[in-house]
Design a protein around this motif. Structure first.
Motif, mmCIF file in Angstrom:
data_model
loop_
_atom_site.group_PDB
_atom_site.id
_atom_site.type_symbol
_atom_site.label_atom_id
_atom_site.label_comp_id
_atom_site.label_asym_id
_atom_site.label_seq_id
_atom_site.Cartn_x
_atom_site.Cartn_y
_atom_site.Cartn_z
ATOM 1 N N GLU A 136 0.826 -1.224 -0.152
ATOM 2 C CA GLU A 136 -0.094 0.051 0.163
ATOM 3 C C GLU A 136 0.754 1.168 0.060
ATOM 4 O O GLU A 136 1.967 1.230 0.659
ATOM 5 C CB GLU A 136 -0.753 -0.071 1.279
ATOM 6 C CG GLU A 136 -1.802 -1.103 1.135
ATOM 7 C CD GLU A 136 -2.995 -0.839 2.393
ATOM 8 O OE1 GLU A 136 -4.086 -1.700 2.415
ATOM 9 O OE2 GLU A 136 -2.620 -0.107 3.249
ATOM 10 N N TYR A 138 0.679 5.582 0.436
ATOM 11 C CA TYR A 138 -0.112 6.884 0.824
ATOM 12 C C TYR A 138 0.590 8.062 0.560
ATOM 13 O O TYR A 138 1.849 8.314 0.701
ATOM 14 C CB TYR A 138 -0.301 6.758 2.216
ATOM 15 C CG TYR A 138 -0.578 5.490 2.835
ATOM 16 C CD1 TYR A 138 -1.902 4.845 2.680
ATOM 17 C CD2 TYR A 138 0.445 4.548 3.701
ATOM 18 C CE1 TYR A 138 -2.189 3.426 3.112
ATOM 19 C CE2 TYR A 138 0.283 3.526 4.037
ATOM 20 C CZ TYR A 138 -1.203 2.927 3.980
ATOM 21 O OH TYR A 138 -1.422 1.450 4.417
ATOM 22 N N GLU A 142 -4.159 10.201 -0.785
ATOM 23 C CA GLU A 142 -4.661 9.427 -1.613
ATOM 24 C C GLU A 142 -3.610 7.895 -1.323
ATOM 25 O O GLU A 142 -2.665 7.999 -0.756
ATOM 26 C CB GLU A 142 -4.340 9.648 -3.047
ATOM 27 C CG GLU A 142 -5.375 10.764 -3.451
ATOM 28 C CD GLU A 142 -5.405 10.838 -4.908
ATOM 29 O OE1 GLU A 142 -6.551 10.930 -5.662
ATOM 30 O OE2 GLU A 142 -4.433 11.002 -5.556
ATOM 31 N N LYS A 144 -3.335 3.603 -2.647
ATOM 32 C CA LYS A 144 -3.402 2.430 -3.685
ATOM 33 C C LYS A 144 -3.039 1.140 -2.797
ATOM 34 O O LYS A 144 -2.163 1.126 -2.056
ATOM 35 C CB LYS A 144 -2.664 2.706 -4.856
ATOM 36 C CG LYS A 144 -3.200 1.594 -6.003
ATOM 37 C CD LYS A 144 -2.458 1.988 -7.480
ATOM 38 C CE LYS A 144 -2.807 1.042 -8.502
ATOM 39 N NZ LYS A 144 -4.376 1.152 -8.720
ATOM 40 N N HIS A 145 -3.697 0.101 -3.197
ATOM 41 C CA HIS A 145 -3.328 -1.291 -2.530
ATOM 42 C C HIS A 145 -3.240 -2.249 -3.539
ATOM 43 O O HIS A 145 -4.218 -2.266 -4.699
ATOM 44 C CB HIS A 145 -4.725 -1.630 -1.712
ATOM 45 C CG HIS A 145 -4.600 -2.949 -1.002
ATOM 46 N ND1 HIS A 145 -4.255 -3.207 0.062
ATOM 47 C CD2 HIS A 145 -5.077 -4.100 -1.720
ATOM 48 C CE1 HIS A 145 -4.516 -4.379 0.362
ATOM 49 N NE2 HIS A 145 -4.889 -5.203 -0.644
ATOM 50 N N SER A 157 -6.662 -2.493 -6.114
ATOM 51 C CA SER A 157 -7.715 -1.364 -5.923
ATOM 52 C C SER A 157 -7.485 0.295 -6.783
ATOM 53 O O SER A 157 -6.435 0.336 -7.055
ATOM 54 C CB SER A 157 -7.473 -0.915 -4.270
ATOM 55 O OG SER A 157 -6.531 -0.144 -3.938
ATOM 56 N N LEU A 159 -7.650 4.182 -6.768
ATOM 57 C CA LEU A 159 -7.018 5.229 -6.176
ATOM 58 C C LEU A 159 -8.235 5.461 -5.104
ATOM 59 O O LEU A 159 -9.421 5.579 -5.107
ATOM 60 C CB LEU A 159 -6.671 6.257 -6.574
ATOM 61 C CG LEU A 159 -5.579 6.523 -7.531
ATOM 62 C CD1 LEU A 159 -5.166 7.879 -8.227
ATOM 63 C CD2 LEU A 159 -4.297 5.944 -6.829
ATOM 64 N N GLN A 160 -7.817 5.638 -3.771
ATOM 65 C CA GLN A 160 -8.821 5.975 -2.639
ATOM 66 C C GLN A 160 -8.640 7.126 -1.703
ATOM 67 O O GLN A 160 -7.062 7.251 -1.799
ATOM 68 C CB GLN A 160 -9.273 4.728 -1.852
ATOM 69 C CG GLN A 160 -9.406 3.470 -2.533
ATOM 70 C CD GLN A 160 -9.414 2.206 -1.508
ATOM 71 O OE1 GLN A 160 -9.540 2.352 -0.610
ATOM 72 N NE2 GLN A 160 -9.605 0.848 -2.070
ATOM 73 N N LYS A 161 -9.347 7.736 -1.143
ATOM 74 C CA LYS A 161 -9.111 8.685 -0.113
ATOM 75 C C LYS A 161 -8.325 7.839 1.063
ATOM 76 O O LYS A 161 -8.759 6.986 1.377
ATOM 77 C CB LYS A 161 -10.148 9.642 -0.147
ATOM 78 C CG LYS A 161 -10.649 10.462 -0.855
ATOM 79 C CD LYS A 161 -9.660 11.517 -1.497
ATOM 80 C CE LYS A 161 -10.080 12.346 -2.664
ATOM 81 N NZ LYS A 161 -9.109 13.376 -2.936
ATOM 82 N N THR A 162 -7.535 8.713 1.801
ATOM 83 C CA THR A 162 -7.119 8.040 3.017
ATOM 84 C C THR A 162 -6.727 9.234 3.757
ATOM 85 O O THR A 162 -6.461 10.457 3.554
ATOM 86 C CB THR A 162 -5.637 7.275 2.741
ATOM 87 O OG1 THR A 162 -5.355 6.674 3.881
ATOM 88 C CG2 THR A 162 -4.509 8.037 2.287
#
Length: 620
Positions: A136, A138, A142, A144-145, A157, A159-162
């Motif tokens: 992962e 960060y 943002e 990604k996993h 995965s 892109l996601q918010k983190t």
């Protein structure tokens, strides 16, 4: 005609023989090319530790580039989890960075100017050799996993918010089909992390909740590792891209800890050689006396760390530096280190006269001892040279640690045995390519408290020293593993102690660098008509009896000579069990030897009585 007939029947070589391996398949087929030896975690250079180190190196590089001052390392049930707080792998290239060969940020010297990692190979090798691999990244809110199995992606995965802080998280489980029955030893990991902390002052490494941190770099390293008394305060000097620390002790020989870009180069290299030459030359010039370099360096314990651009190591495991230059346009390693040592050490000795007086006396004492035994050493060398061609004590092997390469070099070993029967069994069972045998006549001399003169006067010690090729230090050691193979009885234990005393007294670096081992051989053989089980402890014997059922035949081996060559082949082959002889950081060599090998003090008598184990005498 016969040749033509043979060729016509040989295997064809066509387009079908040319194979392109996809992805990371080549790493799985030839893991040794990328991580050196495999192993199961028994030894500190086994592959499972290299996997951990390869991932950790990337996190260390981030810190060295000024990003993040904490790294979290967790190891549980064979799975490794490493979280750093650097910049994080660029999200768009994260999957490629851990799975596509020749992809990485270290080709761009602007992003990683003085890194340990080589061309982004390391993490890909970890991915390929892991049954499960997760990453992962960060960056700026943002993340990604991605997950992999044996180098092949299984999930990814978008892109996601983190809310996580910038950095990278890697979790992997080494493939048990490659690293059979592996197990991580925490003490080996702690030793590795401790070195990383020394070389990166200000970096905190948290391992399973335990914190490693160093304020004083190499000064802390020597203070923690020296096992003999320092004759004068440790000299600690730092410059741009270089740090050194050294002192003299009353031990024999030389001892070095060398590093490049934060990487422990356990086999030295160009930087360590340059330091050895520079320190001897500088001290000789400072005193302006005709001194032998062996006298100057006798008892020297030193650490040297340098940072270089684009380091060239002699293998992917990075344990020996091959670089000749500090950088593409910089000076040679030898000149860079030589100029620093000349200026800084000379200045220090001029300013600290008490230390320089103690150092001079140490050198003069070494010179006196060397001259006092000069006649003895000359005769001893001549004697050793004469018998080397027909040395009945030594059955040599073909591959030697100081002149071979690769896995063969690592496998070179010598068994030190007692008596003809034990040496006979090992000699008939051994691999003549990599396994040598040295036979002792009986109990060696107790060398505790004696000077090095005894090494040359005592024929057995002199021949052993010559066989190992360690008279001038362990740089040219002929065998990677020096294995003490004695009976597991009182006499055998005593011989072990006498040999370890000899090594600690005169060649402590042999033990400290992890070259000395004890061979474990079975105490019992339990068998029925279908199966034979060899047992190394009473517990293993009881388990074997339960497994084989009622009334199995049981034999107690009282000595190595009782084990037939056919049986012995198993115990020194792929199933060999070796216990490394190690020194803990808090161990004092002088105190240890005084306790075990000095006069029979009441304290030692009490220790022996409290730890005495009486075993039943088992027969057929």
């Amino acid at each position: 005609m016969d040749d033509i007939k043979l060729n016509s029947q040989s295997s064809s070589y066509t387009d079908d023989n040319i194979i392109t391996l996809e992805g990371l398949e080549h790493v799985r087929r030839r893991p040794g090319m990328y991580i050196g030896k495999l192993g199961d975690g028994t030894y500190p250079d086994d592959g499972v530790y290299v996997l951990l180190k390869e991932v950790l190196d990337n996190s260390i590089d981030e810190f060295r580039m000024g990003n993040g001052n904490t790294i979290q390392v967790n190891v549980k049930d064979g799975t490794v989890r490493i979280r750093d707080f650097g910049r994080g792998i660029p999200l768009g290239k994260m999957v490629d960075a851990v799975s596509v060969m020749n992809t990485g940020g270290k080709y761009d010297s602007k992003a990683f100017k003085k890194s340990v990692g080589l061309n982004g190979v390391g993490t890909k090798a970890v991915n390929a050799l892991s049954s499960q691999f997760m990453v992962e990244s960060y960056r700026e809110g943002e993340m990604k996993h991605a997950e992999f199995s044996k180098g092949k992606i299984t999930s990814e995965s978008p892109l996601q918010k983190t809310s996580e802080s910038n950095g990278t998280l890697v979790e992997f489980t080494p493939d048990n089909t490659i690293f059979t029955n592996y197990k991580y030893r925490e003490d080996y990991i702690e030793s590795m992390l401790r070195n990383y902390a020394y070389l990166n002052t200000g970096l905190a490494i948290i391992f399973n909740g335990k914190r490693f941190y160093s304020k004083n770099g190499l000064l802390d390293l020597l203070n923690e590792n020296i096992t003999s008394e320092c004759l004068y305060p440790i000299i600690h000097l730092k410059g741009e891209d270089i740090e050194i620390a050294f002192t003299h002790t009353d031990q024999y020989g030389e001892e070095y800890y060398s590093f490049v870009n934060g990487q422990h180069t356990s086999q030295g290299g160009t930087h360590q050689s340059a330091f050895r030459e520079a320190i001897a030359r500088t001290i000789k010039e400072y005193y302006n006396k005709n001194m032998e370099v062996t006298d100057i360096r006798n008892g020297l314990v030193a650490a040297v760390a340098i940072s270089v651009e684009e380091p060239v190591f002699e293998s992917q495991t990075k344990i020996k530096l091959g670089s000749k230059d500090v950088g593409p346009e910089g000076p040679s390693v030898s000149k860079f280190i030589g100029d620093f040592v000349k200026k800084e050490v000379d200045n220090y000795l001029h300013k600290n006269l008490e230390s320089s007086d103690i150092l001079l006396k140490k050198i003069q004492d070494s010179e006196k001892e060397r001259k006092a035994i000069a006649g003895v050493t000359k005769l001893a060398r001549e004697r050793a040279k004469k018998v080397s061609l027909h040395n009945k004590k030594l059955r040599d092997c073909r591959v030697h640690y100081n002149d071979a390469k690769g896995e063969q070099r690592e496998n070179s070993c010598i068994f030190i045995t007692e008596g003809d029967s034990a040496s006979g069994s090992i000699t008939k069972s051994r691999d003549v390519n990599t396994q040598a045998v040295f036979s002792l006549r009986g109990k060696p001399l107790n060398s505790f408290g004696l000077t090095k003169k005894i090494v040359y006067e005592n024929e057995e010690f002199n021949l052993l020293q010559a066989a190992l090729n360690i008279e001038e230090g362990i740089e040219n050691l002929r065998y990677n593993k020096v294995i003490v193979a004695t009976d597991a009885d009182v006499d055998g234990m005593h011989i072990r102690l006498l040999l370890i005393t000899f090594f600690l007294q005169f060649f402590p670096d042999l033990v400290k660098k992890g070259h000395v081992y004890i061979l474990q051989t079975p105490l019992f053989r339990v068998r029925n008509k279908k199966e034979t089980i060899y047992c190394y402890s009473d517990e293993e014997k009881q388990n074997a009896i339960k497994k084989l059922g009622p009334n199995p035949e049981m034999t107690r081996f009282k000595g190595l000579g009782e084990i037939s060559p056919d049986e012995f082949r198993h115990f020194i082959g792929k199933d060999i069990r070796l216990d490394p002889v190690t020194l803990k950081r808090e161990d004092s060599v002088a105190t240890l030897l005084e306790f075990y090998m000095g006069n029979n003090t009441p304290e030692r008598q009490e220790f022996i009585i409290e730890n005495l184990v009486i075993e039943e005498d088992y027969t057929d």
